[in-house]
Design a protein around this motif. Structure first.
Motif, PDB file in Angstrom:
ATOM      1  N   LEU A 283      60.696  17.771 -46.110  1.00 27.41           N
ATOM      2  CA  LEU A 283      59.263  17.515 -46.218  1.00 27.41           C
ATOM      3  C   LEU A 283      58.478  18.811 -46.176  1.00 27.41           C
ATOM      4  O   LEU A 283      58.905  19.783 -45.549  1.00 27.41           O
ATOM      5  N   SER A 284      57.352  18.820 -46.842  1.00 26.86           N
ATOM      6  CA  SER A 284      56.393  19.910 -46.719  1.00 26.86           C
ATOM      7  C   SER A 284      55.294  19.480 -45.765  1.00 26.86           C
ATOM      8  O   SER A 284      55.136  18.277 -45.478  1.00 26.86           O
ATOM      9  N   THR A 285      54.529  20.428 -45.278  1.00 23.20           N
ATOM     10  CA  THR A 285      53.439  20.108 -44.365  1.00 23.20           C
ATOM     11  C   THR A 285      52.478  19.113 -45.011  1.00 23.20           C
ATOM     12  O   THR A 285      52.015  19.313 -46.130  1.00 23.20           O
ATOM     13  N   GLY A 286      52.198  18.012 -44.312  1.00 23.80           N
ATOM     14  CA  GLY A 286      51.271  17.008 -44.824  1.00 23.80           C
ATOM     15  C   GLY A 286      51.927  15.847 -45.532  1.00 23.80           C
ATOM     16  O   GLY A 286      51.261  14.845 -45.826  1.00 23.80           O
ATOM     17  N   ASP A 287      53.234  15.929 -45.825  1.00 23.88           N
ATOM     18  CA  ASP A 287      53.931  14.799 -46.442  1.00 23.88           C
ATOM     19  C   ASP A 287      53.967  13.616 -45.479  1.00 23.88           C
ATOM     20  O   ASP A 287      54.067  13.802 -44.262  1.00 23.88           O
ATOM     21  N   ASP A 288      53.893  12.395 -46.037  1.00 29.15           N
ATOM     22  CA  ASP A 288      53.887  11.215 -45.167  1.00 29.15           C
ATOM     23  C   ASP A 288      55.097  10.336 -45.419  1.00 29.15           C
ATOM     24  O   ASP A 288      55.609  10.261 -46.545  1.00 29.15           O
TER      25      ASP A 288
END
Length: 424
Positions: free
Chosen positions: A383-388
Protein backbone atom coordinates in the motif's frame (compact mmCIF):
# COMPACT_ATOMS: atom_id res chain seq x y z
CA UNK A 1 24.25 -6.35 13.23
CA UNK A 2 22.12 -3.97 11.18
CA UNK A 3 19.59 -3.56 13.98
CA UNK A 4 22.22 -2.94 16.67
CA UNK A 5 23.78 -0.34 14.36
CA UNK A 6 20.33 1.24 14.03
CA UNK A 7 19.98 1.34 17.81
CA UNK A 8 23.45 2.86 18.29
CA UNK A 9 22.80 5.48 15.60
CA UNK A 10 19.39 6.26 17.10
CA UNK A 11 20.71 6.79 20.64
CA UNK A 12 23.83 8.69 19.61
CA UNK A 13 21.91 10.84 17.16
CA UNK A 14 19.37 11.68 19.86
CA UNK A 15 22.00 12.57 22.48
CA UNK A 16 24.90 14.22 20.65
CA UNK A 17 23.82 17.70 19.67
CA UNK A 18 23.74 21.17 21.14
CA UNK A 19 24.20 19.87 24.70
CA UNK A 20 27.96 19.39 24.53
CA UNK A 21 28.33 22.84 22.99
CA UNK A 22 26.09 24.79 25.37
CA UNK A 23 26.15 22.86 28.66
CA UNK A 24 29.92 23.19 29.07
CA UNK A 25 29.67 26.85 29.98
CA UNK A 26 26.91 26.28 32.53
CA UNK A 27 28.78 23.36 34.06
CA UNK A 28 31.98 25.40 34.53
CA UNK A 29 30.16 28.50 35.71
CA UNK A 30 28.27 26.62 38.42
CA UNK A 31 31.08 24.26 39.49
CA UNK A 32 33.63 27.05 39.84
CA UNK A 33 36.69 25.14 38.63
CA UNK A 34 37.95 23.10 35.70
CA UNK A 35 38.73 20.07 37.87
CA UNK A 36 35.30 19.90 39.49
CA UNK A 37 33.66 20.54 36.14
CA UNK A 38 35.42 17.53 34.57
CA UNK A 39 34.54 15.39 37.60
CA UNK A 40 30.85 16.29 37.24
CA UNK A 41 30.93 15.45 33.53
CA UNK A 42 32.36 12.01 34.32
CA UNK A 43 29.90 11.49 37.19
CA UNK A 44 26.93 12.39 34.97
CA UNK A 45 28.21 10.02 32.29
CA UNK A 46 28.27 7.13 34.78
CA UNK A 47 24.86 8.14 36.12
CA UNK A 48 23.46 8.24 32.57
CA UNK A 49 24.76 4.72 31.91
CA UNK A 50 23.03 3.49 35.09
CA UNK A 51 19.77 5.24 34.20
CA UNK A 52 20.09 3.94 30.67
CA UNK A 53 20.35 0.39 32.00
CA UNK A 54 17.19 0.98 34.04
CA UNK A 55 15.42 1.99 30.84
CA UNK A 56 16.98 -0.99 29.10
CA UNK A 57 15.46 -3.27 31.74
CA UNK A 58 12.08 -1.65 31.18
CA UNK A 59 12.55 -2.02 27.43
CA UNK A 60 13.26 -5.74 27.86
CA UNK A 61 10.25 -6.21 30.14
CA UNK A 62 8.02 -4.18 27.79
CA UNK A 63 9.44 -4.56 24.27
CA UNK A 64 6.85 -2.17 22.86
CA UNK A 65 7.41 1.09 21.06
CA UNK A 66 6.15 4.29 22.66
CA UNK A 67 8.85 5.14 25.21
CA UNK A 68 7.75 6.67 28.51
CA UNK A 69 4.09 6.62 27.51
CA UNK A 70 3.99 2.82 27.16
CA UNK A 71 5.95 2.27 30.38
CA UNK A 72 3.79 4.59 32.50
CA UNK A 73 0.56 3.38 30.93
CA UNK A 74 1.44 -0.24 31.74
CA UNK A 75 2.73 0.44 35.25
CA UNK A 76 0.43 3.18 36.52
CA UNK A 77 -2.43 3.80 34.13
CA UNK A 78 -3.78 5.74 31.19
CA UNK A 79 -4.27 9.10 32.91
CA UNK A 80 -0.67 9.52 34.20
CA UNK A 81 0.62 8.34 30.80
CA UNK A 82 -1.52 10.91 29.04
CA UNK A 83 -0.34 13.66 31.38
CA UNK A 84 3.31 12.76 30.73
CA UNK A 85 2.74 12.81 26.96
CA UNK A 86 0.87 16.10 27.21
CA UNK A 87 3.67 17.64 29.28
CA UNK A 88 6.27 16.34 26.84
CA UNK A 89 4.38 17.95 23.95
CA UNK A 90 4.91 21.31 25.68
CA UNK A 91 8.43 20.82 27.04
CA UNK A 92 9.97 19.16 23.97
CA UNK A 93 9.38 22.12 21.60
CA UNK A 94 11.02 24.34 24.23
CA UNK A 95 14.16 22.19 24.11
CA UNK A 96 14.16 22.32 20.32
CA UNK A 97 13.88 26.10 20.50
CA UNK A 98 16.93 26.31 22.78
CA UNK A 99 18.89 24.12 20.38
CA UNK A 100 17.83 26.25 17.42
CA UNK A 101 18.97 29.44 19.19
CA UNK A 102 22.32 27.86 20.00
CA UNK A 103 22.67 26.88 16.34
CA UNK A 104 21.89 30.49 15.40
CA UNK A 105 24.59 31.75 17.80
CA UNK A 106 27.20 29.58 16.13
CA UNK A 107 26.07 30.56 12.64
CA UNK A 108 26.31 34.23 13.59
CA UNK A 109 29.63 33.91 15.43
CA UNK A 110 31.84 34.07 12.27
CA UNK A 111 29.91 37.12 11.07
CA UNK A 112 29.43 39.22 14.19
CA UNK A 113 32.36 37.95 16.28
CA UNK A 114 32.40 38.96 19.92
CA UNK A 115 29.90 41.75 19.30
CA UNK A 116 27.06 39.26 19.15
CA UNK A 117 24.22 39.13 16.66
CA UNK A 118 21.02 41.16 17.07
CA UNK A 119 18.19 39.13 18.60
CA UNK A 120 16.03 39.62 15.52
CA UNK A 121 18.63 37.87 13.33
CA UNK A 122 19.23 35.10 15.88
CA UNK A 123 15.52 34.38 16.17
CA UNK A 124 15.02 34.49 12.40
CA UNK A 125 17.77 31.93 11.82
CA UNK A 126 16.42 29.71 14.61
CA UNK A 127 12.87 29.94 13.23
CA UNK A 128 14.08 29.11 9.72
CA UNK A 129 15.95 26.07 11.01
CA UNK A 130 12.92 24.78 12.92
CA UNK A 131 10.72 25.31 9.87
CA UNK A 132 13.12 23.38 7.62
CA UNK A 133 13.28 20.52 10.13
CA UNK A 134 9.48 20.45 10.46
CA UNK A 135 9.05 20.28 6.68
CA UNK A 136 11.70 17.58 6.43
CA UNK A 137 9.98 15.46 9.09
CA UNK A 138 6.69 15.84 7.22
CA UNK A 139 7.82 15.09 3.68
CA UNK A 140 9.63 11.77 3.87
CA UNK A 141 10.49 9.09 6.42
CA UNK A 142 13.44 7.96 4.28
CA UNK A 143 14.81 11.51 4.10
CA UNK A 144 14.46 11.88 7.86
CA UNK A 145 16.27 8.60 8.49
CA UNK A 146 19.06 9.52 6.07
CA UNK A 147 19.52 12.97 7.59
CA UNK A 148 19.49 11.48 11.10
CA UNK A 149 22.44 9.29 10.17
CA UNK A 150 24.19 12.07 8.24
CA UNK A 151 24.01 14.60 11.06
CA UNK A 152 25.11 11.99 13.59
CA UNK A 153 28.25 11.38 11.52
CA UNK A 154 28.87 15.11 11.01
CA UNK A 155 28.42 15.89 14.70
CA UNK A 156 30.82 13.15 15.72
CA UNK A 157 33.31 14.36 13.07
CA UNK A 158 33.21 17.90 14.49
CA UNK A 159 33.79 16.57 18.00
CA UNK A 160 36.65 14.37 16.77
CA UNK A 161 38.27 17.43 15.19
CA UNK A 162 37.94 19.30 18.50
CA UNK A 163 39.33 16.35 20.46
CA UNK A 164 42.30 15.77 18.15
CA UNK A 165 43.16 19.46 17.98
CA UNK A 166 43.06 19.85 21.75
CA UNK A 167 45.01 16.71 22.52
CA UNK A 168 47.73 17.62 20.03
CA UNK A 169 48.22 20.89 21.92
CA UNK A 170 48.05 19.01 25.24
CA UNK A 171 50.79 16.57 24.19
CA UNK A 172 52.88 19.51 23.00
CA UNK A 173 52.94 20.73 26.59
CA UNK A 174 50.06 23.20 26.78
CA UNK A 175 48.92 22.26 30.28
CA UNK A 176 48.89 25.61 32.09
CA UNK A 177 45.08 25.73 32.25
CA UNK A 178 45.12 22.54 34.36
CA UNK A 179 47.43 23.94 37.03
CA UNK A 180 45.48 24.14 40.30
CA UNK A 181 42.52 22.63 38.43
CA UNK A 182 40.29 22.57 41.51
CA UNK A 183 40.98 26.15 42.56
CA UNK A 184 37.70 28.03 42.98
CA UNK A 185 35.58 24.90 43.35
CA UNK A 186 32.23 25.63 44.90
CA UNK A 187 30.76 23.73 47.83
CA UNK A 188 27.32 25.24 47.40
CA UNK A 189 24.75 22.48 46.91
CA UNK A 190 22.56 24.59 44.63
CA UNK A 191 25.46 25.47 42.32
CA UNK A 192 26.63 21.85 42.13
CA UNK A 193 23.06 20.77 41.39
CA UNK A 194 22.85 23.29 38.54
CA UNK A 195 26.17 22.04 37.16
CA UNK A 196 24.89 18.45 37.27
CA UNK A 197 21.66 19.54 35.59
CA UNK A 198 23.63 21.20 32.77
CA UNK A 199 25.64 18.03 32.16
CA UNK A 200 22.65 15.69 32.43
CA UNK A 201 20.84 17.79 29.82
CA UNK A 202 23.70 17.09 27.41
CA UNK A 203 23.42 13.34 28.13
CA UNK A 204 19.65 13.31 27.68
CA UNK A 205 18.27 10.99 24.99
CA UNK A 206 19.10 7.48 26.20
CA UNK A 207 15.39 6.96 26.91
CA UNK A 208 14.60 7.27 23.20
CA UNK A 209 15.72 3.73 22.40
CA UNK A 210 12.54 2.33 23.97
CA UNK A 211 10.57 4.20 21.30
CA UNK A 212 11.81 1.73 18.67
CA UNK A 213 11.97 -1.35 20.92
CA UNK A 214 9.66 -3.34 18.65
CA UNK A 215 11.98 -2.76 15.68
CA UNK A 216 14.94 -4.45 17.37
CA UNK A 217 15.76 -8.10 16.92
CA UNK A 218 16.40 -9.90 20.24
CA UNK A 219 15.63 -6.82 22.41
CA UNK A 220 16.71 -8.63 25.61
CA UNK A 221 20.25 -8.68 24.25
CA UNK A 222 20.40 -5.68 21.94
CA UNK A 223 18.77 -2.98 24.09
CA UNK A 224 21.23 -3.26 27.05
CA UNK A 225 24.12 -3.67 24.62
CA UNK A 226 23.13 -0.56 22.66
CA UNK A 227 22.72 1.48 25.86
CA UNK A 228 26.09 0.47 27.33
CA UNK A 229 28.04 0.87 24.08
CA UNK A 230 26.48 4.18 23.06
CA UNK A 231 26.57 5.80 26.52
CA UNK A 232 30.17 4.68 27.16
CA UNK A 233 31.24 6.06 23.80
CA UNK A 234 29.38 9.34 24.36
CA UNK A 235 30.85 9.75 27.86
CA UNK A 236 34.35 9.31 26.44
CA UNK A 237 33.63 11.83 23.66
CA UNK A 238 32.22 14.39 26.10
CA UNK A 239 35.14 14.03 28.51
CA UNK A 240 37.74 14.34 25.76
CA UNK A 241 35.89 17.31 24.24
CA UNK A 242 35.92 19.18 27.55
CA UNK A 243 39.61 18.42 28.09
CA UNK A 244 40.25 19.84 24.62
CA UNK A 245 38.22 22.96 25.40
CA UNK A 246 40.11 23.59 28.64
CA UNK A 247 43.47 22.95 26.97
CA UNK A 248 42.95 25.78 24.48
CA UNK A 249 40.69 28.20 26.39
CA UNK A 250 41.41 29.59 29.82
CA UNK A 251 38.66 29.72 32.41
CA UNK A 252 38.07 33.44 31.83
CA UNK A 253 37.98 33.01 28.04
CA UNK A 254 35.62 30.07 28.42
CA UNK A 255 33.11 32.06 30.47
CA UNK A 256 33.30 35.26 28.39
CA UNK A 257 32.01 33.81 25.09
CA UNK A 258 28.63 32.41 24.05
CA UNK A 259 29.98 30.14 21.30
CA UNK A 260 32.64 28.13 23.14
CA UNK A 261 33.36 25.66 20.34
CA UNK A 262 33.70 28.42 17.75
CA UNK A 263 36.11 30.34 19.98
CA UNK A 264 38.11 27.11 20.28
CA UNK A 265 38.00 26.76 16.49
CA UNK A 266 39.26 30.30 15.89
CA UNK A 267 42.40 29.53 17.90
CA UNK A 268 43.11 26.13 16.36
CA UNK A 269 41.42 26.06 12.94
CA UNK A 270 41.45 29.70 12.00
CA UNK A 271 39.04 30.44 9.14
CA UNK A 272 38.12 26.73 9.03
CA UNK A 273 36.21 27.27 12.29
CA UNK A 274 33.20 27.90 10.06
CA UNK A 275 32.59 24.11 10.08
CA UNK A 276 31.82 24.10 13.81
CA UNK A 277 28.11 25.06 13.46
CA UNK A 278 27.50 21.69 11.78
CA UNK A 279 27.66 20.07 15.20
CA UNK A 280 24.80 22.20 16.48
CA UNK A 281 22.19 21.05 13.98
CA UNK A 282 18.96 20.15 15.71
CA UNK A 283 18.34 16.43 15.85
CA UNK A 284 16.00 15.05 13.23
CA UNK A 285 13.10 13.31 14.84
CA UNK A 286 12.17 10.17 12.99
CA UNK A 287 8.46 9.61 12.87
CA UNK A 288 7.63 6.34 14.56
CA UNK A 289 3.92 6.22 13.84
CA UNK A 290 4.55 4.41 10.56
CA UNK A 291 6.59 1.63 12.14
CA UNK A 292 3.76 0.61 14.47
CA UNK A 293 0.47 0.05 12.71
CA UNK A 294 -1.92 -2.71 13.79
CA UNK A 295 -5.62 -3.14 14.45
CA UNK A 296 -8.13 -5.80 15.42
CA UNK A 297 -11.89 -5.31 15.32
CA UNK A 298 -15.01 -7.45 15.45
CA UNK A 299 -18.77 -7.14 15.01
CA UNK A 300 -20.71 -6.68 18.25
CA UNK A 301 -24.29 -7.16 17.07
CA UNK A 302 -25.36 -9.19 14.06
CA UNK A 303 -25.72 -7.20 10.84
CA UNK A 304 -28.78 -7.69 8.61
CA UNK A 305 -30.01 -6.32 5.27
CA UNK A 306 -26.72 -5.06 3.98
CA UNK A 307 -26.68 -3.43 0.55
CA UNK A 308 -24.70 -4.64 -2.46
CA UNK A 309 -20.98 -3.73 -2.28
CA UNK A 310 -21.48 -2.10 1.12
CA UNK A 311 -18.54 -1.89 3.52
CA UNK A 312 -18.94 -4.16 6.54
CA UNK A 313 -18.42 -2.20 9.74
CA UNK A 314 -16.48 -4.03 12.46
CA UNK A 315 -17.50 -1.77 15.30
CA UNK A 316 -15.80 -3.38 18.33
CA UNK A 317 -12.17 -2.20 18.21
CA UNK A 318 -9.77 -4.10 20.47
CA UNK A 319 -6.51 -2.70 19.10
CA UNK A 320 -5.89 0.29 16.85
CA UNK A 321 -2.21 1.22 16.97
CA UNK A 322 -1.62 4.15 14.64
CA UNK A 323 -5.39 4.95 14.55
CA UNK A 324 -5.59 3.81 10.94
CA UNK A 325 -8.85 1.85 11.22
CA UNK A 326 -12.15 3.76 11.29
CA UNK A 327 -14.74 1.74 13.21
CA UNK A 328 -17.54 4.05 12.02
CA UNK A 329 -16.99 3.30 8.34
CA UNK A 330 -15.19 -0.06 8.50
CA UNK A 331 -12.27 1.28 6.47
CA UNK A 332 -8.52 1.06 7.04
CA UNK A 333 -6.42 3.94 5.62
CA UNK A 334 -2.66 3.34 5.39
CA UNK A 335 -0.76 6.01 7.39
CA UNK A 336 2.49 5.08 5.61
CA UNK A 337 3.46 3.08 2.57
CA UNK A 338 4.61 -0.50 2.99
CA UNK A 339 3.65 -4.17 2.98
CA UNK A 340 0.53 -4.95 5.03
CA UNK A 341 -1.12 -8.19 6.13
CA UNK A 342 -4.91 -8.30 6.54
CA UNK A 343 -7.17 -11.10 7.77
CA UNK A 344 -10.94 -11.38 7.91
CA UNK A 345 -13.29 -14.00 9.33
CA UNK A 346 -16.99 -13.77 8.50
CA UNK A 347 -19.76 -15.89 10.00
CA UNK A 348 -22.74 -15.92 7.64
CA UNK A 349 -26.22 -15.19 9.02
CA UNK A 350 -28.73 -16.30 6.41
CA UNK A 351 -28.42 -17.45 2.82
CA UNK A 352 -25.23 -18.24 0.91
CA UNK A 353 -23.24 -15.09 0.11
CA UNK A 354 -19.81 -13.74 -0.77
CA UNK A 355 -17.47 -11.23 0.77
CA UNK A 356 -14.79 -9.18 -0.94
CA UNK A 357 -11.46 -7.79 0.19
CA UNK A 358 -11.33 -4.37 -1.47
CA UNK A 359 -8.28 -2.12 -1.90
CA UNK A 360 -8.95 1.36 -3.30
CA UNK A 361 -12.27 0.14 -4.73
CA UNK A 362 -10.75 -2.90 -6.47
CA UNK A 363 -11.50 -6.47 -5.38
CA UNK A 364 -8.28 -8.35 -4.50
CA UNK A 365 -9.71 -11.46 -2.79
CA UNK A 366 -13.07 -13.17 -2.22
CA UNK A 367 -14.78 -15.21 0.50
CA UNK A 368 -17.49 -17.80 -0.16
CA UNK A 369 -19.91 -18.35 2.73
CA UNK A 370 -22.43 -21.16 2.59
CA UNK A 371 -25.65 -20.98 4.54
CA UNK A 372 -24.93 -20.96 8.27
CA UNK A 373 -21.20 -21.32 7.79
CA UNK A 374 -18.17 -19.04 7.95
CA UNK A 375 -15.04 -18.34 5.94
CA UNK A 376 -11.65 -16.72 6.44
CA UNK A 377 -9.23 -15.00 4.10
CA UNK A 378 -5.80 -13.43 4.45
CA UNK A 379 -4.07 -11.08 2.02
CA UNK A 380 -0.63 -9.50 1.81
CA UNK A 381 -0.60 -6.23 -0.16
CA UNK A 382 1.68 -3.30 -0.86
CA UNK A 383 0.00 0.00 0.00
CA UNK A 384 0.96 3.62 -0.49
CA UNK A 385 0.14 6.32 2.02
CA UNK A 386 -3.60 7.03 1.92
CA UNK A 387 -4.67 3.74 0.30
CA UNK A 388 -7.83 2.27 1.82
CA UNK A 389 -8.79 -1.33 2.58
CA UNK A 390 -12.22 -2.65 3.51
CA UNK A 391 -14.35 -5.78 3.48
CA UNK A 392 -17.57 -5.60 1.47
CA UNK A 393 -20.81 -7.54 1.24
CA UNK A 394 -21.68 -8.58 -2.34
CA UNK A 395 -25.39 -9.48 -2.20
CA UNK A 396 -28.47 -7.48 -1.25
CA UNK A 397 -30.14 -8.23 2.10
CA UNK A 398 -27.37 -10.42 3.44
CA UNK A 399 -26.18 -10.50 7.05
CA UNK A 400 -23.32 -11.59 9.29
CA UNK A 401 -23.19 -12.82 12.86
CA UNK A 402 -22.02 -10.51 15.58
CA UNK A 403 -21.17 -11.50 19.13
CA UNK A 404 -17.47 -11.16 18.15
CA UNK A 405 -17.60 -14.11 15.70
CA UNK A 406 -16.80 -11.94 12.66
CA UNK A 407 -13.42 -10.19 12.82
CA UNK A 408 -11.17 -7.95 10.73
CA UNK A 409 -7.49 -7.32 11.51
CA UNK A 410 -4.27 -6.10 9.93
CA UNK A 411 -0.77 -4.87 10.61
CA UNK A 412 2.22 -3.27 8.90
CA UNK A 413 4.74 -5.96 8.02
CA UNK A 414 7.44 -3.80 6.46
CA UNK A 415 7.53 -0.03 6.00
CA UNK A 416 8.46 1.36 2.59
CA UNK A 417 10.82 4.23 3.40
CA UNK A 418 10.73 5.46 -0.20
CA UNK A 419 7.07 6.35 0.07
CA UNK A 420 6.81 10.10 0.48
CA UNK A 421 3.07 10.70 0.29
CA UNK A 422 1.31 12.58 3.06
CA UNK A 423 -2.19 12.23 4.43
CA UNK A 424 -3.41 15.82 4.52
Amino acid sequence: MERIALALSFVMGAIIGSGIFISTKGALQNSGSIGLCLFIWALCGILSIILGLVYAELGVMLPKSGGDYTIIKTGIGRVPAFLVSWTESIVSPGGSTVQALVFADYVCAPIFGKCGAPNSIRKSIAAAELLILAITNTISVRLVSSMQGLFTVLKVMVLVIIIVGGFVSLFEGKTENFNDAFQGSTNDVTSISLAIYSCMWAYGGYTNLNEIAEELIQPKKNIPRAIVLSMTFITMIYMCTNVSYFTILSKSEFLSVSAVAYSWGEKILGTAAIIIPIGHQNRIRRSIVGTNVAFFASITNSIHHLGKDQDIVFDHVVTNIGNAYNQHHGTFVAPVGGTYVFSVTLQQDGETTWGHFVVNGAVVAKLYLKTGQGASQTIVVNLSTGDDVSVQNTEINRGFYGDLYSTFSGFLLNEDLSDTQIIG
